[in-house]
Each structure stands twice: as structure tokens, then as C-alpha cells.
Design a protein around this motif. Structure first.
Motif, PDB file in Angstrom:
ATOM      1  N   GLN A   1      -2.431   4.642 -11.053  1.00 39.57           N
ATOM      2  CA  GLN A   1      -2.946   5.634 -10.105  1.00 39.57           C
ATOM      3  C   GLN A   1      -2.017   6.827  -9.910  1.00 39.57           C
ATOM      4  OE1 GLN A   1      -4.902   4.293  -6.466  1.00 39.57           O
ATOM      5  NE2 GLN A   1      -4.664   2.168  -7.120  1.00 39.57           N
TER       6      GLN A   1
ATOM      7  N   GLN B   1       1.905   4.658  -1.275  1.00 38.25           N
ATOM      8  CA  GLN B   1       1.305   5.661  -2.148  1.00 38.25           C
ATOM      9  C   GLN B   1       2.299   6.734  -2.574  1.00 38.25           C
ATOM     10  OE1 GLN B   1      -2.211   7.104  -0.062  1.00 38.25           O
ATOM     11  NE2 GLN B   1      -3.453   5.614  -1.154  1.00 38.25           N
TER      12      GLN B   1
ATOM     13  N   THR C   1      -0.279   0.869  -6.262  1.00 39.19           N
ATOM     14  CA  THR C   1      -0.925   1.826  -5.356  1.00 39.19           C
ATOM     15  C   THR C   1      -0.244   3.189  -5.386  1.00 39.19           C
ATOM     16  OG1 THR C   1       0.463   0.998  -3.557  1.00 39.19           O
ATOM     17  CG2 THR C   1      -1.738   0.032  -3.791  1.00 39.19           C
TER      18      THR C   1
ATOM     19  N   LYS D   1       0.977   6.820  -5.976  1.00 37.96           N
ATOM     20  CA  LYS D   1       0.397   8.056  -6.496  1.00 37.96           C
ATOM     21  C   LYS D   1       1.446   9.139  -6.728  1.00 37.96           C
ATOM     22  CE  LYS D   1      -4.305   7.504  -4.776  1.00 37.96           C
ATOM     23  NZ  LYS D   1      -5.442   8.144  -4.058  1.00 37.96           N
TER      24      LYS D   1
ATOM     25  N   PHE E   1       0.800  -1.227   0.000  1.00 37.14           N
ATOM     26  CA  PHE E   1       0.000   0.000   0.000  1.00 37.14           C
ATOM     27  C   PHE E   1       0.835   1.280   0.000  1.00 37.14           C
ATOM     28  CE2 PHE E   1      -2.364  -3.254   2.515  1.00 37.14           C
ATOM     29  CZ  PHE E   1      -3.259  -3.600   1.511  1.00 37.14           C
TER      30      PHE E   1
END
Length: 236
Positions: A69, A23, A45, A47, A21
Motif C-alpha cells: 500500500q 499508515q 498498512t 502508506k 494500523f
């Protein structure tokens, strides 16, 4: 989760893909070298990826095009080789793409036209041969456009004047020719216009004093000025 670090040297570990996870990864301003691992393309995941101001090298892995993403990709000031991967056209969530002075060659890939969510497109100092102005007409959210020293030749496209959110246009040191499009008059939010070091010509538009910062030096513009009731010509 967020992964940030300072005072790092060595290479980027492919094992970062195992972190759950993640980001955001930021290794801004370290002494990292070697290539970006292709495994980074599996961190779905992610960003934000910030790798600016390192000593990274090699080709940009096409696998990064799988980061569906990602919204922020900052790769400036490294020592990459090769070209921008065509797979970057898949990064449709991208809002900020910045890669200044990193050793890459042009042209800017045609697929960049698919990145409709971009607000900041900054690519500078591309090596290679001349190429036409990229198709950016679908980037209605674009606020900053910086394509300095990218060997872009030909006319400035009229559609730039329809990208009404543009605040910054920096296209210096290319091979642009022709006149500044009349459509630029509609860019009411523009406060910086840098077009120096091109082959632009024709009369200066009457709105040219509206932006706060303007640099049109080293072009072939015509200036009309009155002296003793006689219209004479100068050049910029």
C-alpha cells in the motif's frame, strides 16, 4: 495512525511492526544509524515511510517490497550500501520515490518499469558501472524525473516526449549521447530541463527557450548563429 519523532539517535526498532494500523512513519532529520529492519516489510498498512537525513547504513532490505500500500518512500541522505532491491518492482501503489545521495550502486533495476503510478521518481548519485536508460515508458503520470549522476549511458529515449505530464527533467552528470529527441517538443508542461555534464550533441532545438529553467552546459551541442550574413558554428 501516524508515527513521527525528532531528536532521535540509536537504531530503528524492529518492534514497530507490532503497532496496529500504522499508515505513516516519519523519522526525517534525526541521528538514526544501523540498517532498516527487515521487519518493516510486515507493516502492510504503511502508506508513507520517510527516513531522509539520518545515518542509516547497510543494504536496503528486500522485504520492503512487500509494502503493497505504500505511496511515499523517501530515503535520501543516508549511508546505505548495495543496490536497489529488485523486489521494489512490487511497490505498484508508489507515487513518490526519492533516494538522493545515499551510497547505493546501480543500475536502476529493470522492474522499476512496473511502477505506473509514480509521479516523482528521484534517484541520484549511484555508484558502479554504466547502464542504459531505464524503461519508464509506462509511467504516464510522471511529473518529475530526476536521475542525476546515475552512470546512465546512451541516447535519450524518444518515449520521454510522450510522458506529457512531465514538468521537471533532471539528467545531469550522466553519459548520455546523441541529440535531444524531437519528441521533447511535445512536453508543454515542462518548466525545468537540466542535461548538463553529458555527451549530448547536434543542434539545439528551436523550442529550447520555452522552459523557464534550462541547463545544457558541458555538452557538445552545435549553435548556429549569423554573423555578417555568414553561418558560423559554436559549441555548448
Amino acid at each position: 495512525s501516524v508515527l513521527k519523532a525528532q531528536n532521535l539517535s540509536g537504531t530503528l526498532p524492529p518492534d514497530l511492526v507490532r503497532l496496529p494500523f500504522v499508515q505513516e512513519i516519519s523519522f526525517y532529520g534525526n541521528r538514526l544509524s544501523g540498517p532498516i529492519p527487515k521487519e518493516f516489510g510486515k507493516i502492510t498498512t504503511l502508506k508513507s515511510l520517510v527516513l531522509e537525513f539520518n545515518q542509516l547504513s547497510g543494504n536496503l532490505p528486500p522485504e520492503l517490497g512487500s509494502l503493497s500500500q505504500i505511496e511515499r518512500l523517501l530515503l535520501s541522505s543516508n549511508n546505505f550500501t548495495g543496490v536497489l532491491p529488485a523486489t521494489f518492482a512490487n511497490l505498484t501503489a508508489l507515487k513518490q520515490f526519492v533516494i538522493r545521495g545515499s551510497g547505493l550502486s546501480g543500475p536502476i533495476p529493470a522492474g522499476i518499469s512496473l511502477l505506473k503510478n509514480l509521479t516523482d521518481l528521484t534517484i541520484t548519485d549511484l555508484n558502479g558501472s554504466d547502464s542504459p536508460f531505464p524503461h519508464l515508458e509506462n509511467m504516464s503520470r510522471l511529473s518529475k524525473l530526476e536521475l542525476r549522476s546515475c552512470n546512465i549511458a546512451g541516447a535519450l529515449p524518444d518515449y520521454l516526449g510522450k510522458l506529457i505530464n512531465l514538468k521537471v527533467i533532471e539528467l545531469s552528470n550522466n553519459k548520455l549521447s546523441g541529440q535531444i529527441p524531437m519528441s521533447f517538443h511535445d512536453l508543454k508542461n515542462m518548466y525545468l530541463l537540466f542535461l548538463s555534464g553529458n555527451h549530448l550533441s547536434g543542434p539545439l532545438p528551436d523550442w529550447i527557450d520555452k522552459p523557464d529553467f534550462v541547463d545544457l552546459s558541458y555538452n557538445n551541442f552545435t549553435i548556429m548563429k549569423f554573423e555578417q550574413q555568414t553561418c558560423q558554428q559554436g559549441s555548448v
